[in-house]
Motif scaffolding. Structure first.
Motif, PDB file in Angstrom:
ATOM      1  N   UNK A  57       0.791  -1.217   0.000  1.00 30.62           N
ATOM      2  CA  UNK A  57       0.000   0.000   0.000  1.00 30.62           C
ATOM      3  C   UNK A  57       0.824   1.268   0.000  1.00 30.62           C
ATOM      4  N   UNK A  58       2.120   1.157   0.196  1.00 28.74           N
ATOM      5  CA  UNK A  58       2.996   2.307   0.214  1.00 28.74           C
ATOM      6  C   UNK A  58       3.395   2.760  -1.178  1.00 28.74           C
ATOM      7  N   UNK A  59       4.278   3.757  -1.216  1.00 24.33           N
ATOM      8  CA  UNK A  59       4.696   4.366  -2.475  1.00 24.33           C
ATOM      9  C   UNK A  59       6.206   4.522  -2.539  1.00 24.33           C
ATOM     10  N   UNK A  60       6.731   4.496  -3.751  1.00 26.87           N
ATOM     11  CA  UNK A  60       8.123   4.788  -4.038  1.00 26.87           C
ATOM     12  C   UNK A  60       8.203   5.544  -5.351  1.00 26.87           C
ATOM     13  N   UNK A  61       9.272   6.315  -5.506  1.00 30.05           N
ATOM     14  CA  UNK A  61       9.524   7.032  -6.748  1.00 30.05           C
ATOM     15  C   UNK A  61      10.923   6.686  -7.239  1.00 30.05           C
ATOM     16  N   UNK A  62      11.006   6.130  -8.439  1.00 31.91           N
ATOM     17  CA  UNK A  62      12.273   5.777  -9.056  1.00 31.91           C
ATOM     18  C   UNK A  62      12.713   6.877 -10.017  1.00 31.91           C
ATOM     19  N   UNK A  63      14.029   7.088 -10.101  1.00 31.14           N
ATOM     20  CA  UNK A  63      14.593   8.104 -10.982  1.00 31.14           C
ATOM     21  C   UNK A  63      15.680   7.489 -11.843  1.00 31.14           C
ATOM     22  N   UNK A  64      15.843   8.021 -13.050  1.00 26.36           N
ATOM     23  CA  UNK A  64      16.867   7.523 -13.957  1.00 26.36           C
ATOM     24  C   UNK A  64      17.370   8.655 -14.831  1.00 26.36           C
ATOM     25  N   UNK A  65      18.680   8.641 -15.087  1.00 20.88           N
ATOM     26  CA  UNK A  65      19.308   9.614 -15.962  1.00 20.88           C
ATOM     27  C   UNK A  65      20.209   8.905 -16.968  1.00 20.88           C
ATOM     28  N   UNK A  66      20.087   9.281 -18.228  1.00 16.06           N
ATOM     29  CA  UNK A  66      20.979   8.822 -19.290  1.00 16.06           C
ATOM     30  C   UNK A  66      21.868   9.982 -19.695  1.00 16.06           C
ATOM     31  N   UNK A  67      23.178   9.765 -19.696  1.00 11.71           N
ATOM     32  CA  UNK A  67      24.117  10.836 -19.998  1.00 11.71           C
ATOM     33  C   UNK A  67      25.179  10.367 -20.981  1.00 11.71           C
ATOM     34  N   UNK A  68      25.738  11.322 -21.709  1.00 10.69           N
ATOM     35  CA  UNK A  68      26.762  11.035 -22.686  1.00 10.69           C
ATOM     36  C   UNK A  68      26.785  12.119 -23.746  1.00 10.69           C
ATOM     37  N   UNK A  69      27.282  11.783 -24.922  1.00  6.90           N
ATOM     38  CA  UNK A  69      27.355  12.737 -26.017  1.00  6.90           C
ATOM     39  C   UNK A  69      27.112  12.030 -27.341  1.00  6.90           C
ATOM     40  N   UNK A  70      26.778  12.826 -28.338  1.00  3.24           N
ATOM     41  CA  UNK A  70      26.595  12.341 -29.705  1.00  3.24           C
ATOM     42  C   UNK A  70      25.524  11.269 -29.822  1.00  3.24           C
ATOM     43  N   UNK A  71      24.412  11.487 -29.139  1.00  2.00           N
ATOM     44  CA  UNK A  71      23.291  10.568 -29.268  1.00  2.00           C
ATOM     45  C   UNK A  71      21.979  11.294 -29.034  1.00  2.00           C
ATOM     46  N   UNK A  72      20.923  10.713 -29.556  1.00  3.38           N
ATOM     47  CA  UNK A  72      19.561  11.173 -29.311  1.00  3.38           C
ATOM     48  C   UNK A  72      18.759  10.000 -28.778  1.00  3.38           C
ATOM     49  N   UNK A  73      17.852  10.281 -27.859  1.00  2.00           N
ATOM     50  CA  UNK A  73      17.068   9.243 -27.216  1.00  2.00           C
ATOM     51  C   UNK A  73      15.736   9.050 -27.933  1.00  2.00           C
TER      52      UNK A  73
END
Length: 120
Positions: free
Chosen positions: A15-31
């Protein structure tokens, strides 16, 4: 070329809650997309939620009414708000980023995972 890092897992009661976070980093790319997958012991990895091109969102049926994905693919960020957690949500959650470079060469990158345990 691309590093994917997720965080936010932990132990929570049903019944509880959590929040997950994510970061993608680098150069010369598009997501092209960023999303979340999970894998419980003895089970196959499954899609949880994903932000696709144009902002389209996709959810697994088991979480559609309880989880919310957000973020900005252009900035390499994605979040997963998990509410009303159930014991069956217990799994290692992985962040995924699908990218392409300026020559349209595609690649798929994964974080190392963050453990979510739902137990009383």
């Amino acid at each position: 070329q691309v590093q994917v890092v997720e965080s936010g897992g932990g132990l929570v009661q049903p019944g509880g809650s959590l929040r997950l976070s994510c970061t993608a980093s680098g150069s010369s790319f598009d997501i092209d997309s960023m999303g979340w997958y999970r894998q419980a012991p003895g089970k196959r990895r499954e899609l949880v939620a994903v932000n696709r091109i144009g902002g389209r969102q996709e959810y697994a049926d088991a979480v559609k009414d309880r989880f919310t994905i957000s973020g900005d693919n252009a900035k390499g960020t994605v979040y997963l708000q998990m509410n009303n957690l159930k014991p069956e949500d217990t799994a290692v959650y992985y962040c995924n980023a699908e990218v392409h470079d300026t020559r349209s060469f595609g690649a798929d990158y994964w974080g190392k995972g963050t453990l979510v345990t739902v137990s009383s």
